[in-house]
Design a protein around this motif. Structure first.
Motif, PDB file in Angstrom:
ATOM      1  N   LEU A   1       0.824  -1.208   0.000  1.00 14.98           N
ATOM      2  CA  LEU A   1       0.000   0.000   0.000  1.00 14.98           C
ATOM      3  C   LEU A   1       0.859   1.260   0.000  1.00 14.98           C
ATOM      4  O   LEU A   1       0.422   2.317  -0.450  1.00 14.98           O
ATOM      5  CB  LEU A   1      -0.912   0.007   1.226  1.00 14.98           C
ATOM      6  CG  LEU A   1      -2.060  -1.004   1.223  1.00 14.98           C
ATOM      7  CD1 LEU A   1      -2.779  -0.991   2.560  1.00 14.98           C
ATOM      8  CD2 LEU A   1      -3.033  -0.719   0.107  1.00 14.98           C
TER       9      LEU A   1
ATOM     10  N   HIS B   1       0.453   5.320  -5.150  1.00 18.01           N
ATOM     11  CA  HIS B   1      -0.998   5.531  -5.073  1.00 18.01           C
ATOM     12  C   HIS B   1      -1.746   4.608  -6.034  1.00 18.01           C
ATOM     13  O   HIS B   1      -2.901   4.273  -5.794  1.00 18.01           O
ATOM     14  CB  HIS B   1      -1.320   7.000  -5.388  1.00 18.01           C
ATOM     15  CG  HIS B   1      -0.866   7.950  -4.329  1.00 18.01           C
ATOM     16  ND1 HIS B   1      -1.413   7.977  -3.067  1.00 18.01           N
ATOM     17  CD2 HIS B   1       0.118   8.894  -4.339  1.00 18.01           C
ATOM     18  CE1 HIS B   1      -0.813   8.911  -2.334  1.00 18.01           C
ATOM     19  NE2 HIS B   1       0.123   9.477  -3.080  1.00 18.01           N
TER      20      HIS B   1
ATOM     21  N   TRP C   1      -1.402   1.522  -6.475  1.00 18.21           N
ATOM     22  CA  TRP C   1      -1.706   0.235  -5.863  1.00 18.21           C
ATOM     23  C   TRP C   1      -2.887   0.319  -4.898  1.00 18.21           C
ATOM     24  O   TRP C   1      -3.566  -0.673  -4.653  1.00 18.21           O
ATOM     25  CB  TRP C   1      -0.490  -0.276  -5.092  1.00 18.21           C
ATOM     26  CG  TRP C   1       0.518  -0.988  -5.933  1.00 18.21           C
ATOM     27  CD1 TRP C   1       1.667  -0.484  -6.454  1.00 18.21           C
ATOM     28  CD2 TRP C   1       0.457  -2.355  -6.349  1.00 18.21           C
ATOM     29  NE1 TRP C   1       2.326  -1.433  -7.171  1.00 18.21           N
ATOM     30  CE2 TRP C   1       1.613  -2.605  -7.127  1.00 18.21           C
ATOM     31  CE3 TRP C   1      -0.453  -3.396  -6.159  1.00 18.21           C
ATOM     32  CZ2 TRP C   1       1.878  -3.837  -7.704  1.00 18.21           C
ATOM     33  CZ3 TRP C   1      -0.192  -4.633  -6.716  1.00 18.21           C
ATOM     34  CH2 TRP C   1       0.961  -4.840  -7.484  1.00 18.21           C
ATOM     35  N   ARG C   2      -3.056   1.482  -4.285  1.00 15.19           N
ATOM     36  CA  ARG C   2      -3.985   1.571  -3.157  1.00 15.19           C
ATOM     37  C   ARG C   2      -5.422   1.215  -3.532  1.00 15.19           C
ATOM     38  O   ARG C   2      -6.078   0.424  -2.860  1.00 15.19           O
ATOM     39  CB  ARG C   2      -3.944   2.972  -2.537  1.00 15.19           C
ATOM     40  CG  ARG C   2      -2.636   3.311  -1.880  1.00 15.19           C
ATOM     41  CD  ARG C   2      -2.689   4.689  -1.244  1.00 15.19           C
ATOM     42  NE  ARG C   2      -3.687   4.755  -0.181  1.00 15.19           N
ATOM     43  CZ  ARG C   2      -3.470   4.392   1.084  1.00 15.19           C
ATOM     44  NH1 ARG C   2      -2.287   3.921   1.421  1.00 15.19           N
ATOM     45  NH2 ARG C   2      -4.423   4.494   1.987  1.00 15.19           N
ATOM     46  N   GLU C   3      -5.901   1.808  -4.626  1.00 14.35           N
ATOM     47  CA  GLU C   3      -7.307   1.607  -4.971  1.00 14.35           C
ATOM     48  C   GLU C   3      -7.640   0.148  -5.262  1.00 14.35           C
ATOM     49  O   GLU C   3      -8.607  -0.390  -4.701  1.00 14.35           O
ATOM     50  CB  GLU C   3      -7.687   2.505  -6.145  1.00 14.35           C
ATOM     51  CG  GLU C   3      -9.178   2.459  -6.454  1.00 14.35           C
ATOM     52  CD  GLU C   3      -9.578   3.498  -7.483  1.00 14.35           C
ATOM     53  OE1 GLU C   3     -10.686   3.366  -8.018  1.00 14.35           O
ATOM     54  OE2 GLU C   3      -8.781   4.427  -7.752  1.00 14.35           O
TER      55      GLU C   3
ATOM     56  N   LEU D   1      -7.315  -1.938  -1.890  1.00 18.50           N
ATOM     57  CA  LEU D   1      -8.324  -1.675  -0.879  1.00 18.50           C
ATOM     58  C   LEU D   1      -9.728  -2.005  -1.351  1.00 18.50           C
ATOM     59  O   LEU D   1     -10.679  -2.010  -0.571  1.00 18.50           O
ATOM     60  CB  LEU D   1      -8.238  -0.214  -0.418  1.00 18.50           C
ATOM     61  CG  LEU D   1      -6.944   0.131   0.317  1.00 18.50           C
ATOM     62  CD1 LEU D   1      -6.961   1.584   0.767  1.00 18.50           C
ATOM     63  CD2 LEU D   1      -6.719  -0.791   1.505  1.00 18.50           C
TER      64      LEU D   1
END
Length: 270
Positions: free
Chosen positions: A18, A22, A24-26, A29
């Motif tokens: 994570l 940025h 990777w985050r979406e 999550l």
């Protein structure tokens, strides 16, 4: 994604991923197993699926098969659990109040926790040592989601909570129940409920129903009549939160109570 195949592992790798960028985050999550790992890592005493479980015919099943309809997604459970942790050791909270006009029963989230505190050695059934190892002392099994009925008679329905530790006749557990209103207020309405071994009967579908101690419900208005109580009924791990006054309280009156309004049914009884 191989780390997610190993239950309870991969949380540290997930946090590291994570923080990479940025982008990777979406996608991470949005991935439900990712939130499960974060939940288990942040709250190590909590168990959502580690315990061996049985279906309603007594057959063992893989824990991940028990992501049941109606259960709160792990992402929402993660956010809710932070408040539940703070309330766990507290006394029963002031009664719920909801500021959202027209809130429906399905808008309220119930969190049911069963904490393992030991084993009874004088019951008719004794769990073998191998299976007991899956329910360590101090671990907490948790279910969160909406409830549609409060008169549980043992008949299985979609959305009925299932908790592995409550399937075991000789498990000594303490049960807490919390409710979260649609506007985000969480309160504890049932605390440290215990199995009442003196009060059991054959419920729906011919299965033995277990009862947990009845406690007075917190109420915002004048002292309610005797008999306004909350408890837990359980059949082979299927769990029902029961709210009653002499008999089960109708769902429409439960909703009035959860909104923080005065319950006419109780007012008439005074």
């Amino acid at each position: 994604w191989g780390c997610f195949a190993n239950k309870g592992h991969g949380s540290h790798e997930l946090v590291a991923m994570l923080g990479v960028c940025h982008g990777w985050r979406e996608p991470l999550l949005a991935f439900e197993p990712a939130w499960r790992r974060l939940l288990e890592a942040r709250f190590p005493a909590l168990q959502l699926s580690r315990a061996l479980q049985r279906d309603h015919n007594g057959k063992r099943v893989e824990p991940l098969a028990y992501v049941r309809k109606g259960r709160l997604p792990c992402r929402e459970h993660f956010l809710l659990q932070q408040t539940v942790e703070r309330l766990r050791g507290a006394a029963v909270s002031p009664p719920p109040r909801c500021t959202i006009e027209g809130a429906k029963l399905e808008d309220f989230t119930f969190t049911i926790e069963a904490k393992r505190v030991g084993w009874h050695e004088d019951t008719w059934f004794s769990t073998d040592e191998e299976e007991r190892a899956h329910y360590p002392r101090g671990s907490i099994e948790s279910w969160a989601g909406p409830l549609s009925r409060f008169d549980y008679d043992g008949c299985e329905e979609d959305g009925t909570p299932l908790m592995g530790s409550l399937q075991l006749e000789d498990a000594e557990v303490e049960v807490n129940v919390y409710v979260t209103t649609p506007d985000g207020h969480t309160c504890k309405i049932y605390g440290r409920g215990k199995h009442d071994y003196d009060d059991e009967f054959c419920g729906g579908e011919g299965q033995a129903m277990s009862f947990f101690t009845r406690h007075k419900l917190p109420y915002a208005y004048e002292t309610p009549p005797e008999g306004f109580k909350i408890g837990i009924n359980c059949v082979i791990g299927s769990v029902g939160v029961v709210i009653e006054f002499e008999d089960s309280l109708p769902e429409e009156d439960v909703l009035v109570y959860l909104r923080g309004e005065e319950v006419p049914f109780l007012d008439d009884a005074k």
